[in-house]
Design an enzyme around this catalytic site. Structure first.
Site, short mmCIF file in Angstrom:
data_model
loop_
_atom_site.label_atom_id
_atom_site.label_comp_id
_atom_site.label_asym_id
_atom_site.label_seq_id
_atom_site.Cartn_x
_atom_site.Cartn_y
_atom_site.Cartn_z
N GLN A 40 0.83 -1.21 0.00
CA GLN A 40 0.00 0.00 0.00
C GLN A 40 0.87 1.27 0.00
O GLN A 40 0.56 2.25 -0.66
CB GLN A 40 -0.93 0.01 1.23
CG GLN A 40 -2.13 -0.90 1.08
CD GLN A 40 -3.06 -0.43 -0.03
OE1 GLN A 40 -3.68 0.60 0.05
NE2 GLN A 40 -3.14 -1.21 -1.09
N GLU A 49 -4.53 5.46 2.23
CA GLU A 49 -4.41 6.76 1.55
C GLU A 49 -3.13 7.55 1.85
O GLU A 49 -2.60 8.21 0.95
CB GLU A 49 -5.60 7.64 1.94
CG GLU A 49 -6.94 7.11 1.51
CD GLU A 49 -8.05 7.96 2.06
OE1 GLU A 49 -8.63 8.74 1.32
OE2 GLU A 49 -8.31 7.86 3.27
N1 MTE Z 1 -5.19 -0.05 -3.17
C1 MTE Z 1 -5.51 -0.65 -4.33
N2 MTE Z 1 -4.71 -1.62 -4.80
N3 MTE Z 1 -6.60 -0.29 -5.05
C2 MTE Z 1 -7.44 0.71 -4.63
O1 MTE Z 1 -8.43 1.01 -5.29
N4 MTE Z 1 -7.90 2.38 -2.88
C3 MTE Z 1 -7.32 3.24 -1.87
C4 MTE Z 1 -6.49 2.45 -0.87
N5 MTE Z 1 -5.66 1.51 -1.51
C5 MTE Z 1 -7.13 1.36 -3.40
C6 MTE Z 1 -5.98 0.93 -2.69
C7 MTE Z 1 -8.32 3.99 -1.15
S1 MTE Z 1 -9.01 5.29 -1.97
C8 MTE Z 1 -8.68 3.71 0.13
S2 MTE Z 1 -9.72 4.73 0.99
C9 MTE Z 1 -8.14 2.57 0.84
O2 MTE Z 1 -7.34 1.77 0.01
C10 MTE Z 1 -9.25 1.71 1.39
O3 MTE Z 1 -8.66 0.71 2.15
P1 MTE Z 1 -9.30 0.25 3.50
O4 MTE Z 1 -10.41 -0.65 3.11
O5 MTE Z 1 -8.23 -0.46 4.23
O6 MTE Z 1 -9.79 1.45 4.19
#
Ligand code: MTE
Length: 696
Positions: free
Chosen positions: A570, A637
């Site tokens: 991430q 994020e």
């Molecule tokens: N990672 C991947 N591979 N694809 C995604 O669409 N979305 C991001 C992030 N990481 C995303 C991602 C966004 S916008 C958010 S808010 C968070 O993952 C959501 O993760 P969570 O469910 O742990 O809150």
């Protein structure tokens, strides 16, 4: 036309032709007025995609121009075209502090928008069940409950007859929370009218045009500081381009304001936020949700103060950091910056910052056309929704007689690894291998009213709910476990079944109540903060404007990581998206407000060559977080913001080139730092032939 089944427009909507979001309506089909290029007017339904496209091309519309029309933040300011509410946050007494400071500096920073460019564009299938008006949707949505609600209101059907299934998303990044609900309602209307299953998948260009992305921001600031770089007061007005409807833009602006202090204890700080209403497609949520914009503008303030003081930028950042054990943010939320300061110090050390600054100086002294720059920033990022009621999670855990476990939860898997972490948590509590646990889909019929997977809070909330559901089951099984110590898991489950013990449990997590009183500039906006620090070095080519990302070091506080591989992924993924945001990705519009960059040939996202060859991600050791599941922290994020280290490192490199040419090292520069802008900022006889450096 051959193959064409129907043309659907506003008059075909059986319920309401609008999607509501906190009382802000957005038409599904334009009725009277079209307010942007890209607004949906109607939908053609055909046997094949090609036929539908050909039919759409035949639609002829006569427009009468609205006057005046405008597209940029500057034009909106000129026309005083803003959405409500206008927000303000303030601590201290900014005016009084301006009287006492050694210097005052005024400036601005513009940050361009960003396209989500998820791997899969927005899409869904709507299937009318032919009974009691039931409708099933297989949809790529980060907020299945909202999609269900919007479809119900559009069709005039109760939510209990609409079921949304989400298997997984081919990337969401915030772009599949809101707009997918409109598309779903449109496809559902078509399915309702024709009585047939309807599939709607946007082509990349249409997706980019219709669904839009991250809003551009302009920050105008006045800052008061002392000779040693200590900032006493800052007054910043944030303008964002919201486009033609509000969508989530007011909440995005709130997040920008709530992040305007980043890790800095600026005693007198005021932020105002205005969302500009323009005639562009409506901007929406994007990973970070205003956080990166709010943070970058204050980082720009720090950077410019350092330049004016003639001090190293890291030194000015360091002396302004929150350092006391207990601190209050500018919205008066108590927190401890201890782990942020640890990240900062570790990042300085692990990146070998001081030593590399010297090497860069030497490199720059020996190279006229190539220059290097380095930058390091801290990060304090709020996790959870500042609208407190969203901080909740729900799950359903079923155990079958063969011992296998099926989990349903309210979150959506989009690549962040929520399902893997949910399975890990269940495996830990139920004491069964991960291979016996399965997550099939997110379904509004299994887990109702779920909050969106957003605000980096999805895994936190869902993780707690899964834990709660599994613990309930274990409490029911406990007497049998004690009695039949020799039983296998499957024998225990069968025994429980025979004794009529329910093997299904819901889990729920009632998260914290967060809220902000905007009148009083006060409130605990976040559950907790994720901290970090990042250092990047770049090299620019002063003749071509090209740049190379040389090395990036990130130290990230994720508490006690549930899954370090996922968390590092991430951090890397978020940072890569930040590379695009701050250095490459640029949306261009025609003078008529038509988006020109509508695909990979016009819109560049980071490629392998843009990733620094040395990208070191360190997770902060011995970090705790009493607030979240197993002491972990939300991470989805925050790392996007780290892309700004490249922007500021590029600025440093340009400044080195300019100093050598006898030019001021204070110069206008906007994000993204594209090759054109770098080249023009490295002013010389060639750029003077072209004209002045005009930053957008
Ligand atoms: N990672 C991947 N591979 N694809 C995604 O669409 N979305 C991001 C992030 N990481 C995303 C991602 C966004 S916008 C958010 S808010 C968070 O993952 C959501 O993760 P969570 O469910 O742990 O809150």
């Amino acid at each position: 036309m051959p193959g064409v089944v129907a043309f659907i427009s506003a008059k075909d909507v059986p319920g309401q032709n609008r999607r509501l979001w906190f009382n802000n309506p957005e038409e599904l089909f334009a009725e009277e007025e079209v307010i942007c290029v890209g607004q949906i007017i109607g939908a053609t339904v055909a046997e094949t995609r090609e036929q539908a496209k050909r039919a759409a091309e035949q639609v002829a519309i006569n427009y009468q121009d609205i006057q005046p029309i405008f597209f940029t933040i500057e034009e909106a300011i000129e026309h005083q075209s803003f959405f409500d509410p206008k927000r303000k946050l303030e601590r201290g007494n900014v005016e009084e502090a301006f009287e006492k400071v050694d210097h005052i500096l005024e400036g601005e920073l513009y940050m361009g928008g960003q396209e989500h460019f998820y791997m899969e564009t927005q899409g869904l299938i709507a299937i009318p069940k032919g009974e009691a008006s039931e409708m099933e949707l297989f949809v790529a949505s980060q907020h299945a409950a909202y999609t269900q609600e919007v479809v119900g209101i559009t069709l005039g059907i109760d939510s209990n007859k609409i079921t949304c299934h989400v298997k997984r998303l081919g990337g969401g990044f915030g772009g599949k929370v809101m707009k997918i609900a409109s598309l779903s309602a449109i496809a559902a209307t078509a399915a309702y009218k024709t009585g047939r299953a309807v599939r709607c998948v946007l082509e990349r260009g249409d997706d980019m045009l219709i669904t839009s992305g991250r809003s551009p921001f302009l920050g105008k600031y006045k800052v008061g500081y002392m000779n040693d770089g200590t900032i006493l007061a800052a007054d910043i007005t944030y303008y964002s381009n919201g486009g033609c409807t509000l969508d989530e833009s007011s909440f995005i602006m709130e997040k920008a304001l709530l992040h305007m202090d980043n890790g800095y204890k600026i005693p007198h700080l005021r932020g105002r936020g205005l969302v500009c209403k323009t005639y562009l497609p409506s901007y929406t949520a994007f990973r970070g949700f205003g956080g990166p914009q709010g943070l970058t503008i204050i980082e720009s303030v720090l950077h410019e103060v350092a330049v004016k003081c003639g001090l190293p930028t890291h030194q000015v950042r360091d002396i302004n950091l929150y350092k006391d054990e207990k601190c209050y943010t500018h919205h008066k939320q108590l927190f401890s910056p201890h782990d942020m300061v640890r990240c900062w110090n570790e990042c300085l050390e692990k990146s070998d910052y001081t030593h590399r600054c010297l090497s860069i100086e030497q490199f720059n002294a020996h190279n006229h056309w190539k220059k290097r720059g380095i930058s390091i920033v801290p990060l304090k990022f709020g996790i959870g929704f500042s609208k407190g009621f969203y901080n909740q999670g729900a799950a359903l855990v079923n155990i079958y007689k063969d011992g296998s476990v099926l989990i349903s939860h309210g979150g959506t898997e989009m690549g962040q690894g929520i399902n893997t972490k949910a399975i890990q948590i269940a495996s830990r509590i139920l004491k069964v291998p991960m291979s016996s646990i399965h997550i099939k889909e997110t379904c509004t019929g299994n887990v109702p009213n779920a909050a969106p997977s957003a605000a980096s809070f999805g895994t936190d909330a869902v993780g707690m709910a899964v834990k709660n559901g599994c613990e309930k089951l274990m409490r029911r099984l406990e007497p049998l476990i004690k009695k039949h110590t020799q039983y296998t898991w499957q024998q225990l489950v069968v025994e429980a079944y025979c004794q009529k013990i329910s093997l299904s449990a819901t889990g729920f997590f009632m998260g914290p109540h967060t809220s902000v009183d905007w009148e009083k500039s006060k409130g605990s906006a976040y559950y907790y903060f994720t901290f970090g620090a990042c250092c990047s070095e770049v090299e620019i080519d002063c003749l071509t404007g090209d740049h190379k990302n040389i090395r990036t070091d990130i130290v990230m506080d994720v508490g006690r990581s549930i899954n370090p591989a996922l968390d590092v992924g991430q951090v890397e993924g978020g940072f890569a998206q930040g590379i695009g945001l701050y250095t490459i990705e640029e949306l261009n519009f025609s003078p008529e407000g038509v988006l020109l960059t509508r695909g990979p040939s016009q819109y560049k996202i980071p490629a392998l060559c843009d990733i620094p060859p040395q990208l070191n991600v360190h997770l902060l050791s011995n970090a705790e977080n009493p607030h979240a599941i197993y002491s972990s922290k939300g991470i989805g994020e925050p790392p996007v913001f780290f892309g700004c280290t490249l922007f500021f490192a590029i600025k440093e490199a340009i400044a080195a080139a300019r100093r050598e040419r006898g030019l001021s090292d204070s110069f206008p520069f906007s994000s993204p730092a594209t090759a054109e802008k770098i080249r023009m900022a490295c002013e010389d006889c060639f750029t003077r032939m072209v004209g002045v450096n005009k930053s957008t």
